[in-house]
Design a protein around this motif. Structure first.
Motif, PDB file in Angstrom:
ATOM      1  N   VAL A  76       0.862  -1.196   0.000  1.00  0.00           N
ATOM      2  CA  VAL A  76       0.000   0.000   0.000  1.00  0.00           C
ATOM      3  C   VAL A  76       0.891   1.235   0.000  1.00  0.00           C
ATOM      4  O   VAL A  76       1.738   1.410   0.885  1.00  0.00           O
ATOM      5  N   THR A  77       0.700   2.048  -1.027  1.00  0.00           N
ATOM      6  CA  THR A  77       1.515   3.249  -1.168  1.00  0.00           C
ATOM      7  C   THR A  77       1.038   4.328  -0.217  1.00  0.00           C
ATOM      8  O   THR A  77      -0.053   4.237   0.362  1.00  0.00           O
ATOM      9  N   ALA A  78       1.831   5.379  -0.097  1.00  0.00           N
ATOM     10  CA  ALA A  78       1.490   6.501   0.791  1.00  0.00           C
ATOM     11  C   ALA A  78       0.256   7.210   0.298  1.00  0.00           C
ATOM     12  O   ALA A  78      -0.596   7.656   1.088  1.00  0.00           O
ATOM     13  N   ASP A  79       0.105   7.300  -1.024  1.00  0.00           N
ATOM     14  CA  ASP A  79      -1.068   7.957  -1.583  1.00  0.00           C
ATOM     15  C   ASP A  79      -2.339   7.176  -1.251  1.00  0.00           C
ATOM     16  O   ASP A  79      -3.380   7.755  -0.927  1.00  0.00           O
ATOM     17  N   GLN A  80      -2.232   5.865  -1.341  1.00  0.00           N
ATOM     18  CA  GLN A  80      -3.403   5.021  -1.026  1.00  0.00           C
ATOM     19  C   GLN A  80      -3.756   5.140   0.469  1.00  0.00           C
ATOM     20  O   GLN A  80      -4.925   5.171   0.846  1.00  0.00           O
ATOM     21  N   GLN A  81      -2.734   5.188   1.290  1.00  0.00           N
ATOM     22  CA  GLN A  81      -2.993   5.329   2.730  1.00  0.00           C
ATOM     23  C   GLN A  81      -3.667   6.667   3.022  1.00  0.00           C
ATOM     24  O   GLN A  81      -4.538   6.762   3.891  1.00  0.00           O
ATOM     25  N   LYS A  82      -3.298   7.692   2.263  1.00  0.00           N
ATOM     26  CA  LYS A  82      -3.919   8.991   2.459  1.00  0.00           C
ATOM     27  C   LYS A  82      -5.410   8.945   2.118  1.00  0.00           C
ATOM     28  O   LYS A  82      -6.263   9.503   2.827  1.00  0.00           O
ATOM     29  N   LYS A  83      -5.731   8.274   1.005  1.00  0.00           N
ATOM     30  CA  LYS A  83      -7.127   8.143   0.591  1.00  0.00           C
ATOM     31  C   LYS A  83      -7.945   7.353   1.620  1.00  0.00           C
ATOM     32  O   LYS A  83      -9.108   7.667   1.909  1.00  0.00           O
ATOM     33  N   LEU A  84      -7.304   6.297   2.169  1.00  0.00           N
ATOM     34  CA  LEU A  84      -8.016   5.505   3.190  1.00  0.00           C
ATOM     35  C   LEU A  84      -8.295   6.362   4.427  1.00  0.00           C
ATOM     36  O   LEU A  84      -9.365   6.257   5.036  1.00  0.00           O
TER      37      LEU A  84
END
Length: 461
Positions: free
Chosen positions: A182-190
């Motif tokens: 899980v990328t940092a961008d995906q973690q931000k969206k979550l």
């Protein structure tokens, strides 16, 4: 948040309370039940009335049958009267139970029917006016609260769904932090998804709380209106229950024969009759009528008188009364009705009839030359005459059984019963049956009428 959600979820269980929407129908149904219960009570009373009538009819039949048996049986005297008093008790009690039946049907059933007609008014389209009014009253009282309840239920559902979405978003975010893919961008969206769900959940909660507050505000009014309609139903039910209690008391009064003066008097009279039975009087009566205290016309010497015309001696009556001497007329062999039940099946004769007297009696008493019959006093001829008389009697009996014997009336006789003949002295008739134990013969007049007559009123031709 999860704790709040669980508590709300537990509130979904439906409560079987009067205050729940639609549960007022049980109070409305009571009108239908009350009408049906009136029908049930009338049916119950009608069944009991049939039982009372059947019991009364059985008592009457039982009393009639046993009264006849007792009257025809060997019991006599005061004990017989006491026994028959039990039959009288049954007849009186039968009448009382017939009265119970009449009271149940004519008073109690009619009273319930009339009250039911006044208390419940049927509608043209079915149902009762009282039930319809209660139904409409409950609906009107419940409608505002039910509307608010529906809005609150929708808000609660929305809030619970928001809580569920928030919980799922938080779980995805936690999983994304542990996974290297899980990328940092995906973690931000979550993380943004979790924030949005929290905001939606908060808004849903506020709306749910507001709708619940509005519902609670109108609950007091709702309860007041519902109780007013319910009280009206209760008032009608009070009338029904009060009437039912009064009706049951009337029924109890009709069923309770112990409070009936006639019922108590019946058993007092029965007790007096039984206590009035006197053993010594009954024994004395039997001795006087069927024992050694009976009257007896003992044989006595009689001078021969050819000019005297008298009727044959009376035969003993069935009731045991002694014969009354008479030279004017002849009584029949016996009154065929009996005073005592002891004599209804049997009759006794203690006197000789003319036919029963020994053939040699008259000749021996009057001397050899005084007899108008053949003058022969030898023993051998006397025996021969007796034997000949016996043979003649047998021959007569055979002839009577076959075709009848012609006889002539010695005296006038007026029939006392419908089955008795009437004739004058000198009339001729045909004897069709021999003399019975009580001294009666059956015969036929020349007119063709048949019936009974006293045997000692005629002689063979």
């Amino acid at each position: 948040m999860s704790g709040s959600y669980d508590e709300c979820a537990g509130g979904d269980d439906t409560m079987d309370s009067f205050w729940e929407v639609g549960n007022y129908k049980r109070a409305v149904k009571r009108f239908d039940d009350g009408h049906r219960l009136c029908n049930d009570l009338m049916g119950c009373l009608q069944e009991r009335a049939k039982i009372e009538k059947s019991y009364g009819d059985q008592l009457t039949a039982w009393s009639k049958r046993w009264r006849q048996l007792i009257e025809k049986g060997p019991q006599y005297g005061s004990v017989e009267r006491a026994w028959l008093a039990v039959m009288t008790e049954a007849e009186k009690v039968s009448e009382l139970h017939q009265d119970v039946k009449n009271n149940l049907v004519n008073e109690d059933v009619e009273k319930v029917k009339n009250w039911q007609k006044e208390a419940y008014h049927k509608q043209m389209i079915g149902g009762f006016k009282e039930a319809k009014e209660a139904e409409e009253g409950f609906k009107k009282a419940q409608k505002p609260w039910a509307k608010k309840l529906k809005e609150m239920e929708a808000a609660k559902k929305t809030y619970h769904m928001a809580c569920k979405e928030e919980k799922l978003a938080a779980a995805r975010e936690a999983n994304g932090k542990t996974e290297a893919s899980v990328t940092a961008d995906q973690q931000k969206k979550l993380h943004e998804k979790v924030d949005k769900c929290k905001q939606d959940s908060q808004k849903a909660k506020e709306k749910y709380e507001k709708s619940l507050e509005e519902l609670n505000k109108c609950t007091a009014q709702y309860m007041e209106c519902m109780e007013q309609v319910f009280d009206q139903c209760q008032q009608h039910e009070v009338k029904r229950l009060t009437f039912l209690k009064e009706a049951l008391l009337d029924i109890k009064r009709h069923l309770n024969l112990t409070e009936n003066a006639s019922y108590a008097a019946t058993y007092r009279e029965l007790e007096r009759t039984i206590l009035g039975a006197n053993t010594q009087e009954d024994l004395k009566w039997f001795s006087n009528n069927h024992g050694p205290d009976m009257h007896m016309n003992w044989p006595a010497f009689e001078e021969y008188n050819p000019d005297q015309t008298s009727a044959p001696p009376k035969k003993k009556k069935p009731d045991g009364a002694p014969p009354t001497p008479s030279t004017d007329h002849v009584a029949p062999p016996g009154d065929r009705s009996s005073v005592s039940s002891y004599e209804k099946n049997q009759a006794y004769s203690t006197e000789w009839s003319d036919d029963e007297q020994p053939a040699s009696y008259s000749g021996n008493e009057n001397g050899g030359n005084g007899n108008s019959f053949e003058d022969d006093s030898s023993t051998g001829k006397g025996v021969g005459a007796g034997a000949a008389a016996g043979a003649v009697a047998v021959a007569v009996a055979v002839t009577v059984a076959a075709a009848g014997v012609r006889v002539r009336a010695l005296y006038d006789y007026e029939g006392q019963e419908q089955d008795e003949l009437t004739f004058k002295a000198g009339d001729e008739l045909t004897k069709t049956e021999d003399e019975d134990e009580q001294g009666w013969c059956r015969g036929r007049l020349d007119t063709g009428r048949e019936g009974l007559y006293p045997a000692n009123y005629v002689e063979p031709i």
